[in-house]
Design a protein around this motif. Structure first.
Motif, short mmCIF file in Angstrom:
data_model
loop_
_atom_site.label_atom_id
_atom_site.label_comp_id
_atom_site.label_asym_id
_atom_site.label_seq_id
_atom_site.Cartn_x
_atom_site.Cartn_y
_atom_site.Cartn_z
N GLY A 1 15.17 4.85 31.61
CA GLY A 1 15.57 4.35 31.38
C GLY A 1 15.23 2.86 32.13
O GLY A 1 14.41 2.57 32.59
N ILE A 2 16.01 1.97 32.40
CA ILE A 2 15.39 0.87 33.29
C ILE A 2 16.50 0.33 33.99
O ILE A 2 17.64 0.98 34.10
CB ILE A 2 16.12 -0.59 32.08
CG1 ILE A 2 15.38 0.58 30.83
CG2 ILE A 2 15.69 -1.94 31.97
CD1 ILE A 2 14.25 -0.81 29.97
N THR A 3 16.10 0.32 35.03
CA THR A 3 17.15 -0.26 36.05
C THR A 3 16.49 -1.87 36.57
O THR A 3 15.63 -2.35 36.76
CB THR A 3 16.24 0.47 38.02
OG1 THR A 3 16.63 2.32 37.81
CG2 THR A 3 16.95 0.15 38.99
N MET A 4 17.33 -2.49 36.61
CA MET A 4 17.05 -4.36 36.68
C MET A 4 17.25 -4.46 38.11
O MET A 4 16.58 -5.79 37.94
CB MET A 4 18.88 -4.56 36.53
CG MET A 4 19.06 -5.18 34.72
SD MET A 4 18.08 -5.82 33.97
CE MET A 4 18.30 -4.95 32.60
#
Lengths: 195, 186
Positions: free
Chosen positions: A130-133
């Motif tokens: 996923g993406i961690t902002m």
């Protein structure tokens, strides 16, 4: 000089700090991101060879080889994902991802990949992506990828299967564990604001 | 003891023990005129909310013309500036996921029991309160699901902050939420 060694000479290698002591890793003769070592299932490994720093520098030139090298060959039926493939598997659009990526494994904190584009991972070890902002350590958006621990089992006896190179793998893994522990220490020392 | 007291006592006790949980089953959340998934309260920024009002279902239907019923507990969040709020589909595109990811079941990271969220596609998010979005493989079933994580730096001291925190407890039944604890013991 072989083609592999030539590529290693030219490979970009920036040491961010003194904590990163990851060895150079090759899989089937191709230089990959060192964290691929953690992301490969032992069951997929056919041969595993550790080179000392001297041997590695002689073969691959300077750069990451100063920490030694690991040469891995995979069995023919090994199923692996390249970076774009694993991104697609987890519904991400490969071309638009943040350039920084982190690998999380076991109970340790994440380690940043040096070159995500050359990263490979066993299909059986993928767990999430996923993406961690706003990553707390790096303070910027990162792609995070989690892997699971897999015990290699002897299918006929149902017991843990000992491989001839297990000790070598465990020894190299300690290098990554040490870096990860150190980074967790640094992260935990940072002030954290909570509501 | 009077006959009326005998009747009232079990009702009061039942309300004390089960009241909030029973009401929570019919809790409906609105952002202005739009109904949103109640779990959206974890992703809203109190400082940018004008007010949060509570209505009975009948009251909300009469005063605000919302499609609510008498048994509903209706919370309406009034917010004029919607520039920091994104929809479910917009969030996925901002986080570089393709459209297929929106169809997967959703959990909220650190959610009380990691249940899947009903009507996930009606969730809304303050973009600054989302920390990460990931797709995971469920161990036992080998199926994919989405997990969305939120920040924990809520301004507890503002009125809207307190109300939001209370709403989180009300909707999720968190045991570690002081506002919810106070509510349950009153």
């Amino acid at each position: 000089m072989t083609a592999v060694a030539g590529k290693a000479q030219n490979a970009s290698f920036k040491r961010i700090d003194g904590i990163d002591c990851r060895p150079l890793v090759t899989v089937n003769g191709k230089i990959v991101d060192p964290l691929s070592f953690l992301a490969l299932n032992r069951e997929d490994i056919k041969t595993f060879k550790v080179l000392t720093p001297t041997e590695a520098i002689k073969k691959f030139g300077n750069g990451r080889s100063q920490f030694g090298a690991v040469e891995i060959t995979l069995i023919k039926i090994a199923k692996t994902f390249t970076w774009p493939e694993v991104a697609k598997r987890f519904y991400l659009i490969p071309g638009s991802l943040p350039i920084t990526a982190k690998l999380y494994y076991g109970y340790f904190g994440g380690l940043a990949l040096t070159d995500p584009q050359s990263f490979i991972i066993s299909v059986s070890k993928t767990e999430s992506m996923g993406i961690t902002m706003n990553d707390f350590d790096l303070d910027k958006p990162v792609v995070s990828i989690c892997i699971k621990e897999i015990e290699v089992k002897d299918k006929t006896k149902g017991q843990s299967l000992a491989r001839p190179f297990d000790k070598d793998i465990d020894a190299v893994k300690k290098i990554f564990d040490a870096e990860s522990e150190k980074r967790v220490e640094i992260r935990d020392a940072k002030p954290r604001i909570e509501g | 003891m009077k006959k009326s007291c005998l009747f009232k006592l079990p009702c009061v006790l039942a309300l004390l023990f089960f009241g909030p949980d029973v009401f929570a089953q019919n809790a409906r959340l609105y952002m202005n005129k739009q109904e949103i998934a109640p779990q959206s309260v974890h992703f809203l920024e109190a400082a940018t909310i004008d007010s949060i009002n509570f209505y009975s279902g009948a009251e909300a239907h009469e005063k605000l013309n919302l499609q609510t019923q008498g048994v509903d507990s209706v919370f309406v969040i009034f917010k004029k500036d919607m520039s920091d709020v994104v929809s479910y589909s917009k969030l996925f595109s901002l986080y570089h996921f393709d459209d297929r990811a929106q169809l997967l079941p959703l959990t909220i990271g650190m959610s009380h029991n990691n249940n899947y969220i009903d009507k996930a596609r009606s969730m809304i998010f303050n973009i600054n309160h989302v920390t990460s979005v990931s797709v995971n493989i469920m161990y036992n079933t080998n199926t994919d699901y989405v997990s969305i994580w939120h920040t924990y730096d809520r301004p507890y001291n503002s009125l809207a902050g307190k109300m939001l925190t209370w709403l989180q407890g009300y909707i999720e039944g968190y045991g570690d939420n002081s506002y919810y604890r106070n509510f349950k013991t009153k």
